[in-house]
Enzyme design. Structure first.
Site, PDB file in Angstrom:
ATOM      1  N   HIS A  96       0.993  -1.383  -0.038  1.00  0.00           N
ATOM      2  CA  HIS A  96       0.626  -0.034   0.174  1.00  0.00           C
ATOM      3  C   HIS A  96       0.743   1.795   0.246  1.00  0.00           C
ATOM      4  O   HIS A  96       2.216   0.921   0.713  1.00  0.00           O
ATOM      5  CB  HIS A  96      -0.505   0.140   1.312  1.00  0.00           C
ATOM      6  N   GLU A 165      -3.877   1.475  -6.959  1.00  0.00           N
ATOM      7  CA  GLU A 165      -3.924   3.107  -6.835  1.00  0.00           C
ATOM      8  C   GLU A 165      -3.543   3.922  -6.628  1.00  0.00           C
ATOM      9  O   GLU A 165      -2.701   4.039  -6.279  1.00  0.00           O
ATOM     10  CB  GLU A 165      -4.393   2.259  -4.701  1.00  0.00           C
TER      11      GLU A 165
HETATM   12  P1  PGA Z   1      -9.927   5.534  -0.030  1.00  0.00           P
HETATM   13  O1  PGA Z   1      -8.993   4.539   0.702  1.00  0.00           O
HETATM   14  O2  PGA Z   1     -10.961   4.941  -0.670  1.00  0.00           O
HETATM   15  O3  PGA Z   1      -9.936   6.304   1.331  1.00  0.00           O
HETATM   16  O4  PGA Z   1      -9.604   6.292  -1.301  1.00  0.00           O
HETATM   17  C1  PGA Z   1      -8.003   3.390  -0.089  1.00  0.00           C
HETATM   18  C2  PGA Z   1      -6.603   3.274   0.042  1.00  0.00           C
HETATM   19  O5  PGA Z   1      -6.320   3.914   0.847  1.00  0.00           O
HETATM   20  O6  PGA Z   1      -7.424   1.602  -0.243  1.00  0.00           O
END
Ligand code: PGA
Length: 247
Positions: A96, A165
């Site tokens: 992440h 992401e």
């Molecule tokens: P968010 O976070 O949906 O609050 O943008 C996603 C994540 O960091 O996995």
């Protein structure tokens, strides 16, 4: 199979299980339930009690991270994949952007993925470009590097999911446009096919997913599900994301 993964980050105490009970009871009765899996990644402190509570239920519990050494070691506050597996958790996020920013390098991530798989955890490997990289049109080269430095053919691709992401989208309310996102997910799958020499693992999208914008994401056929941060802390929002996806 689609995935709705809720990443709680630094949120949750024992009584927060109420949120999951609601999601679990919705999902156990949902007519679309065979089309998706619900995974929640609470903090380490709740892994064992939540895993016990949801054993053989709809919700599957996962960890948000794992350490790059196995079993037991003398690293203060570290938690290994072995220890996570023993709590009953089935999945772990790895890579992440929060953890990359705190020092997780490709080499460290490679060790984490290897150890998680060896301990029979399924891995959700997160990748994504930052705002500057996007501006400089480096998205594809960044993603390719993040994938190639960590994943390799000999790993069991059936136990790996990739979550795309974009860092500029996490927690900001900003989301990629449909065309860009579709191209990017297609590109990621192309790289993954190349690495594994066969079908690509599933690729999820994460970054400001909510109950309203999920309909747009649904149009993109290549997306196999979502990694949801903020909206996963509300049972209503999380349930509405699933409902609106199948509406
Ligand atoms: P968010 O976070 O949906 O609050 O943008 C996603 C994540 O960091 O996995």
């Amino acid at each position: 199979m689609k995935y709705f993964i809720g990443n709680w980050k630094m949120f949750g105490i024992p009584k927060s299980i109420n949120i999951l009970n609601k999601i679990n009871s919705f999902s156990s009765r949902d007519k679309n339930r065979n089309r998706y899996r619900v995974i929640i990644t609470p903090p380490y402190t709740l892994l064992e009690s939540f895993s016990k509570n949801f054993k053989n239920k709809r919700i599957i519990i996962g960890s948000q991270n794992c350490y790059q050494k196995d079993k037991f070691s003398s690293n203060t506050a570290a938690i290994s994949s072995y220890m996570i597996k023993k709590t009953g958790a089935k999945y772990t996020l790895i890579g992440h952007s929060d953890n990359r920013l705190e020092g997780d390098t490709d080499t460290i991530l490679k060790d984490k993925v290897k150890l998680a798989l060896e301990n029979n955890l399924k891995v959700v490997f997160c990748i994504g470009e930052n705002k500057l990289q996007k501006k400089k049109k480096q998205t594809f080269s960044v993603l390719k590097k993040q994938l190639k430095k960590v994943l390799e053919k000999k790993l069991n691709k059936n136990n790996i999911i990739v979550a795309y992401e974009p860092i500029w989208s996490i927690g900001t309310g900003k989301i990629p446009n449909q065309k860009d996102l579709s191209k990017t997910v297609y590109f990621i799958k192309h790289i993954l096919k190349n690495i594994f020499k066969k079908k690509s693992p599933e690729v999820l999208y994460g970054g400001s997913v909510d109950e309203n914008n999920v309909k747009m994401f649904k149009q993109i056929k290549e997306i196999d599900g979502f990694l949801i941060g903020g909206a996963s802390k509300s049972s209503k929002k999380f349930i509405d994301i699933i409902k609106n996806y199948y509406r």
